[in-house]
Design a protein around this motif. Sequence first.
Motif, short mmCIF file in Angstrom:
data_model
loop_
_atom_site.label_atom_id
_atom_site.label_comp_id
_atom_site.label_asym_id
_atom_site.label_seq_id
_atom_site.Cartn_x
_atom_site.Cartn_y
_atom_site.Cartn_z
N GLN A 13 36.24 51.97 33.64
CA GLN A 13 35.52 51.57 32.21
C GLN A 13 35.52 53.05 31.50
N ALA A 14 35.16 54.00 32.18
CA ALA A 14 34.81 55.48 31.60
C ALA A 14 36.06 56.13 31.53
N ASP A 15 37.03 56.00 32.41
CA ASP A 15 38.19 56.81 32.35
C ASP A 15 39.11 55.75 33.37
N GLY A 16 40.02 54.98 32.38
CA GLY A 16 41.19 54.06 32.90
C GLY A 16 42.05 54.82 33.53
N ARG A 17 42.41 55.95 33.43
CA ARG A 17 43.55 56.73 34.08
C ARG A 17 42.99 57.65 35.20
N LEU A 18 41.73 57.40 35.77
CA LEU A 18 41.52 58.31 36.80
C LEU A 18 42.14 58.32 37.82
N VAL A 38 41.73 48.42 43.68
CA VAL A 38 41.99 48.23 42.34
C VAL A 38 43.29 47.33 42.23
N GLN A 39 44.30 47.58 42.97
CA GLN A 39 45.54 46.52 43.09
C GLN A 39 44.99 45.16 43.12
N ARG A 40 44.10 44.95 43.96
CA ARG A 40 43.67 43.44 44.15
C ARG A 40 43.10 42.94 42.92
N LEU A 41 42.19 43.84 42.44
CA LEU A 41 41.51 43.49 41.22
C LEU A 41 42.60 43.37 40.06
N LEU A 42 43.43 43.87 39.80
CA LEU A 42 44.65 43.60 38.78
C LEU A 42 45.35 42.40 39.29
N ASP A 43 45.84 42.37 40.31
CA ASP A 43 46.76 41.10 40.82
C ASP A 43 45.67 39.88 40.55
N SER A 44 44.51 39.87 40.64
CA SER A 44 43.66 38.50 40.57
C SER A 44 43.51 38.40 39.28
N GLY A 45 43.46 39.11 38.45
CA GLY A 45 43.40 38.94 37.05
C GLY A 45 41.95 39.24 36.44
N ALA A 46 41.17 39.65 37.52
CA ALA A 46 39.66 40.13 37.02
C ALA A 46 39.66 41.28 36.33
N LEU A 47 40.60 42.12 36.30
CA LEU A 47 40.44 43.37 35.64
C LEU A 47 42.02 43.63 35.07
N ARG A 48 41.82 44.16 33.84
CA ARG A 48 42.96 44.86 33.02
C ARG A 48 42.80 46.26 32.62
N VAL A 49 43.77 47.36 32.88
CA VAL A 49 43.27 48.83 32.48
C VAL A 49 44.41 48.74 31.22
N VAL A 50 44.11 49.10 30.16
CA VAL A 50 44.89 49.10 28.88
C VAL A 50 44.48 50.29 28.10
N GLN A 163 49.43 50.18 26.36
CA GLN A 163 48.71 49.05 25.91
C GLN A 163 49.04 47.80 26.94
N LEU A 164 50.22 48.15 27.49
CA LEU A 164 50.52 46.85 28.74
C LEU A 164 50.06 47.36 29.73
N ASP A 165 50.01 48.56 30.27
CA ASP A 165 49.57 48.88 31.60
C ASP A 165 49.01 50.30 31.39
N GLY A 166 47.63 50.48 31.25
CA GLY A 166 47.16 51.54 31.07
C GLY A 166 47.26 52.65 32.38
N ARG A 167 47.50 52.37 33.46
CA ARG A 167 47.51 53.14 34.59
C ARG A 167 49.08 53.43 35.24
N LEU A 168 50.07 53.01 34.25
CA LEU A 168 51.24 53.50 34.30
C LEU A 168 51.40 54.79 34.83
N PRO A 169 52.12 55.12 36.04
CA PRO A 169 52.29 56.53 36.39
C PRO A 169 53.09 57.37 35.51
N VAL A 199 42.06 54.96 27.35
CA VAL A 199 42.47 54.19 28.33
C VAL A 199 41.16 53.41 29.00
N VAL A 200 41.06 52.06 29.18
CA VAL A 200 39.86 51.74 29.53
C VAL A 200 39.99 50.25 30.33
N ALA A 201 39.13 50.02 31.23
CA ALA A 201 39.05 48.97 32.13
C ALA A 201 38.44 47.69 31.40
N LEU A 202 38.97 46.49 31.00
CA LEU A 202 38.61 45.19 30.63
C LEU A 202 38.23 44.28 31.55
#
Length: 305
Positions: A13-18, A38-50, A163-169, A199-202
């Motif tokens: 939430q403080a730095d989505g690209r950490l 992180v991947q589990r949280l993203l895949d579950s839909g509990a987390l979005r980083v944008v 805006q679609l994927d804030g952690r895109l390499p 870039v933040v975590a929602l």
Amino acid sequence: MDDIDREVVRELQADGRLQYESLAQRVGLSRPAVRARVQRLLDSGALRVVAIVHPAVQGITASGHVSIDVRGEAAPVARAIAALPQAPFVTLTAGRRPVVAELRAADFPALTEVMDTVRSLPGVQEVQAQVYTRVVKDPYLMPAAPADVTPDEVDQRLLDELQLDGRLPFADLAERVGLSPGATRARTLRLMDSGVARVVALVRPELLGLGFLCGFAVRLDGTASGAAERIAASPRVSYLSACMGSADLVGTVTAESLDAVTRTLESIRTCAGVRSLESWFHLELVKERYDLGRKVPGDASAGLP
């Protein structure tokens, strides 16, 4: 979510690209273990980083808060408002009015048109509006307005992807926008450092143990100096804007319990300069999406994960 998951989310939430290496050090896990979480949280839909782009960069200079009385059921009205691209935030509430939303537009005439659109929706009985004059506290925006940076076409493509994927390499991002990884990294960091975007975590607040969201509207005394800043200093006040209309300040309390909400509201009531306070509970977060105008494939409702 366990305690480590929550710690991971708070860091993002403080730095989505950490970077995973730094994130692993901060939460006390190995790099592969934290990456898997992180991947589990993203895949579950509990987390979005944008990436959330500053409204001014998007040509949005006017915004406001609306609370809506309805005829009949409130949920269809809330869904209809959520379908508007100018409505980044919509909730069903327990209070005087059952639907609350934030509206954003290019300028005040355009904002008036959006409010008129809301008034004309089936089931809408009355709309009470407060026009924002200053954002005092917002977890998704830089404290200061963006520096004098005008994104060019390549910058805009970068922002669209983030805006679609804030952690895109950077390597993947570079391939999508047609630059070298080094140039992509430099442009992305310039956009972030200048305040054009963050870039933040929602994540849903209840997943962090902060399942109580309460909105409030404050009327101030005529000589109230610094009241907004004193209220914003509360750690449980997650959002606050100064406005014109039936209230002088509109904000949100995010807390871990009803008792914490009550204590925060009481502290606001007794804050120097506060004349009156109205509050309401957010029952269902229908929509929270700040990439206005950005259509996400497969996302009809545009709501939170």
